[in-house]
Design a protein around this motif. Structure first.
Motif, PDB file in Angstrom:
ATOM      1  N   LYS A  36      43.106  54.932  49.022  1.00 17.21           N
ATOM      2  CA  LYS A  36      43.021  53.708  49.816  1.00 17.21           C
ATOM      3  C   LYS A  36      44.031  52.712  49.273  1.00 17.21           C
ATOM      4  O   LYS A  36      43.977  52.346  48.099  1.00 17.21           O
ATOM      5  CB  LYS A  36      41.607  53.120  49.737  1.00 17.21           C
ATOM      6  N   HIS A  37      44.946  52.284  50.138  1.00 12.62           N
ATOM      7  CA  HIS A  37      45.958  51.295  49.770  1.00 12.62           C
ATOM      8  C   HIS A  37      45.400  49.902  49.991  1.00 12.62           C
ATOM      9  O   HIS A  37      44.975  49.573  51.094  1.00 12.62           O
ATOM     10  CB  HIS A  37      47.211  51.514  50.628  1.00 12.62           C
ATOM     11  N   ILE A  38      45.413  49.092  48.939  1.00 16.87           N
ATOM     12  CA  ILE A  38      44.998  47.694  49.056  1.00 16.87           C
ATOM     13  C   ILE A  38      46.184  46.818  48.693  1.00 16.87           C
ATOM     14  O   ILE A  38      46.629  46.810  47.542  1.00 16.87           O
ATOM     15  CB  ILE A  38      43.794  47.369  48.151  1.00 16.87           C
ATOM     16  N   GLN A  58      54.748  28.291  48.159  1.00 15.39           N
ATOM     17  CA  GLN A  58      54.485  29.025  49.399  1.00 15.39           C
ATOM     18  C   GLN A  58      53.649  30.280  49.134  1.00 15.39           C
ATOM     19  O   GLN A  58      53.968  31.380  49.592  1.00 15.39           O
ATOM     20  CB  GLN A  58      55.803  29.394  50.102  1.00 15.39           C
ATOM     21  N   SER A  59      52.568  30.090  48.375  1.00 16.96           N
ATOM     22  CA  SER A  59      51.684  31.211  48.061  1.00 16.96           C
ATOM     23  C   SER A  59      50.279  30.694  47.762  1.00 16.96           C
ATOM     24  O   SER A  59      50.082  29.514  47.503  1.00 16.96           O
ATOM     25  CB  SER A  59      52.215  32.002  46.868  1.00 16.96           C
ATOM     26  N   TYR A  60      49.330  31.617  47.802  1.00 17.73           N
ATOM     27  CA  TYR A  60      47.940  31.262  47.520  1.00 17.73           C
ATOM     28  C   TYR A  60      47.681  31.294  46.014  1.00 17.73           C
ATOM     29  O   TYR A  60      48.224  32.131  45.305  1.00 17.73           O
ATOM     30  CB  TYR A  60      46.988  32.232  48.231  1.00 17.73           C
ATOM     31  N   THR A  61      46.825  30.382  45.557  1.00 19.57           N
ATOM     32  CA  THR A  61      46.377  30.374  44.174  1.00 19.57           C
ATOM     33  C   THR A  61      45.138  31.258  44.109  1.00 19.57           C
ATOM     34  O   THR A  61      44.082  30.911  44.641  1.00 19.57           O
ATOM     35  CB  THR A  61      46.043  28.932  43.717  1.00 19.57           C
ATOM     36  N   VAL A  62      45.275  32.401  43.488  1.00 12.11           N
ATOM     37  CA  VAL A  62      44.228  33.418  43.498  1.00 12.11           C
ATOM     38  C   VAL A  62      43.048  32.991  42.626  1.00 12.11           C
ATOM     39  O   VAL A  62      43.225  32.476  41.528  1.00 12.11           O
ATOM     40  CB  VAL A  62      44.793  34.765  42.998  1.00 12.11           C
ATOM     41  N   ASP A  63      41.844  33.244  43.137  1.00 11.10           N
ATOM     42  CA  ASP A  63      40.622  33.088  42.349  1.00 11.10           C
ATOM     43  C   ASP A  63      40.336  34.464  41.750  1.00 11.10           C
ATOM     44  O   ASP A  63      39.794  35.346  42.427  1.00 11.10           O
ATOM     45  CB  ASP A  63      39.475  32.609  43.246  1.00 11.10           C
ATOM     46  N   ASP A  64      40.734  34.655  40.497  1.00 14.94           N
ATOM     47  CA  ASP A  64      40.611  35.962  39.847  1.00 14.94           C
ATOM     48  C   ASP A  64      39.183  36.495  39.871  1.00 14.94           C
ATOM     49  O   ASP A  64      38.964  37.699  40.094  1.00 14.94           O
ATOM     50  CB  ASP A  64      41.101  35.899  38.403  1.00 14.94           C
ATOM     51  N   ASP A  65      38.205  35.628  39.633  1.00 13.49           N
ATOM     52  CA  ASP A  65      36.813  36.079  39.614  1.00 13.49           C
ATOM     53  C   ASP A  65      36.385  36.627  40.969  1.00 13.49           C
ATOM     54  O   ASP A  65      35.766  37.695  41.051  1.00 13.49           O
ATOM     55  CB  ASP A  65      35.872  34.950  39.184  1.00 13.49           C
ATOM     56  N   LYS A  66      36.706  35.912  42.034  1.00 14.15           N
ATOM     57  CA  LYS A  66      36.361  36.387  43.387  1.00 14.15           C
ATOM     58  C   LYS A  66      37.060  37.711  43.688  1.00 14.15           C
ATOM     59  O   LYS A  66      36.464  38.628  44.248  1.00 14.15           O
ATOM     60  CB  LYS A  66      36.767  35.354  44.445  1.00 14.15           C
ATOM     61  N   LEU A  67      38.339  37.792  43.316  1.00 14.47           N
ATOM     62  CA  LEU A  67      39.107  39.012  43.561  1.00 14.47           C
ATOM     63  C   LEU A  67      38.486  40.200  42.835  1.00 14.47           C
ATOM     64  O   LEU A  67      38.259  41.254  43.431  1.00 14.47           O
ATOM     65  CB  LEU A  67      40.555  38.818  43.121  1.00 14.47           C
ATOM     66  N   LEU A  68      38.194  40.037  41.547  1.00 15.03           N
ATOM     67  CA  LEU A  68      37.632  41.143  40.765  1.00 15.03           C
ATOM     68  C   LEU A  68      36.241  41.528  41.257  1.00 15.03           C
ATOM     69  O   LEU A  68      35.906  42.719  41.294  1.00 15.03           O
ATOM     70  CB  LEU A  68      37.624  40.793  39.279  1.00 15.03           C
ATOM     71  N   ASP A  69      35.439  40.543  41.648  1.00 12.99           N
ATOM     72  CA  ASP A  69      34.110  40.847  42.200  1.00 12.99           C
ATOM     73  C   ASP A  69      34.230  41.678  43.466  1.00 12.99           C
ATOM     74  O   ASP A  69      33.427  42.592  43.704  1.00 12.99           O
ATOM     75  CB  ASP A  69      33.331  39.558  42.496  1.00 12.99           C
ATOM     76  N   GLU A  70      35.229  41.383  44.270  1.00  6.98           N
ATOM     77  CA  GLU A  70      35.442  42.125  45.524  1.00  6.98           C
ATOM     78  C   GLU A  70      35.931  43.547  45.258  1.00  6.98           C
ATOM     79  O   GLU A  70      35.531  44.500  45.922  1.00  6.98           O
ATOM     80  CB  GLU A  70      36.461  41.371  46.388  1.00  6.98           C
ATOM     81  N   LEU A  71      36.793  43.696  44.266  1.00  9.17           N
ATOM     82  CA  LEU A  71      37.408  45.001  43.987  1.00  9.17           C
ATOM     83  C   LEU A  71      36.557  45.927  43.126  1.00  9.17           C
ATOM     84  O   LEU A  71      36.707  47.145  43.200  1.00  9.17           O
ATOM     85  CB  LEU A  71      38.760  44.805  43.305  1.00  9.17           C
ATOM     86  N   PRO A  73      33.437  47.240  43.055  1.00  9.64           N
ATOM     87  CA  PRO A  73      32.758  48.424  43.609  1.00  9.64           C
ATOM     88  C   PRO A  73      33.747  49.495  44.091  1.00  9.64           C
ATOM     89  O   PRO A  73      33.477  50.690  43.952  1.00  9.64           O
ATOM     90  CB  PRO A  73      31.956  47.877  44.795  1.00  9.64           C
ATOM     91  N   LEU A  74      34.889  49.070  44.595  1.00 10.14           N
ATOM     92  CA  LEU A  74      35.904  50.021  45.051  1.00 10.14           C
ATOM     93  C   LEU A  74      36.560  50.719  43.865  1.00 10.14           C
ATOM     94  O   LEU A  74      36.783  51.935  43.893  1.00 10.14           O
ATOM     95  CB  LEU A  74      36.957  49.299  45.893  1.00 10.14           C
ATOM     96  N   ALA A  75      36.866  49.957  42.823  1.00  7.24           N
ATOM     97  CA  ALA A  75      37.499  50.535  41.637  1.00  7.24           C
ATOM     98  C   ALA A  75      36.568  51.533  40.946  1.00  7.24           C
ATOM     99  O   ALA A  75      37.018  52.549  40.419  1.00  7.24           O
ATOM    100  CB  ALA A  75      37.908  49.427  40.668  1.00  7.24           C
ATOM    101  N   THR A  76      35.290  51.249  40.971  1.00  9.68           N
ATOM    102  CA  THR A  76      34.310  52.150  40.367  1.00  9.68           C
ATOM    103  C   THR A  76      34.311  53.505  41.068  1.00  9.68           C
ATOM    104  O   THR A  76      34.172  54.546  40.433  1.00  9.68           O
ATOM    105  CB  THR A  76      32.905  51.519  40.420  1.00  9.68           C
TER     106      THR A  76
END
Length: 179
Positions: A36-38, A58-71, A73-76
């Protein structure tokens, strides 16, 4: 985490314009197993995993915690290709291979101009490529044998790089006794 996964997780990283998404898409097509390509940047934007938009860069400031929480279950589960211009945010236990794509800075400049990047962003990314910032970040965040630096300047490079990744996946499957 590798022991509980039947498929590896791969990061394809590099300065913007080095061919991360192109490599990831071709790897998905040629891989001996489903992957799966993300595109992490798109995920951040589409799913609101950020703290807002930075007008200057011209870019988004990433919320690392939200990103890692989202990823997580997929990474597991495994079988991910994480395509992003940075890699040090991802826990080492998630990652089996880090591909750092490199490109001649003159060619990179031309690629970013074609994308209509603002001059300041082209200069910053070009300087980062010259200085090897992404490569240094990867080598500082993961075991040395996990990080592989590849040249990404031509169609031939693309084909050769993806072939190497496909062979690496086959070896990973064999080494981890996955049929």
């Amino acid at each position: 985490m590798t022991a509980s996964r039947s498929s590896p997780n791969i990061i394809i990283t590099g300065t913007p314009g080095t061919g991360k998404s192109t490599h990831a898409q071709l790897l998905m097509q040629e891989s001996p197993i489903p992957l799966k390509h993300i595109n992490v940047g798109e995920m951040v934007k589409d799913q609101g995993l950020h703290e807002g938009f930075d007008e200057e860069w011209q870019s988004y400031t990433v919320d690392d915690d939200k990103l890692l929480d989202e990823l997580e279950p997929l990474a597991t589960q495994g079988g991910l290709i994480l395509d992003w211009h940075t890699c040090d945010v991802f826990p080492e236990r998630w990652i089996d291979l880090v591909i750092v794509l490199r490109c001649n800075h003159t060619l990179l400049w031309e690629r970013l101009e074609k994308r209509d990047y603002p001059l300041k962003k082209i200069q910053e990314n070009n300087e980062a490529e010259i200085m090897g910032v992404v490569s240094e970040e990867a080598r500082g965040s993961y075991e040395q044998d996990t990080v592989v630096e590849l040249i990404s300047e031509s169609t031939e490079d693309l084909q050769e790089n993806v072939s190497r990744m496909v062979q690496w996946i086959s070896n990973w499957l064999h080494d981890n006794a996955v049929a």
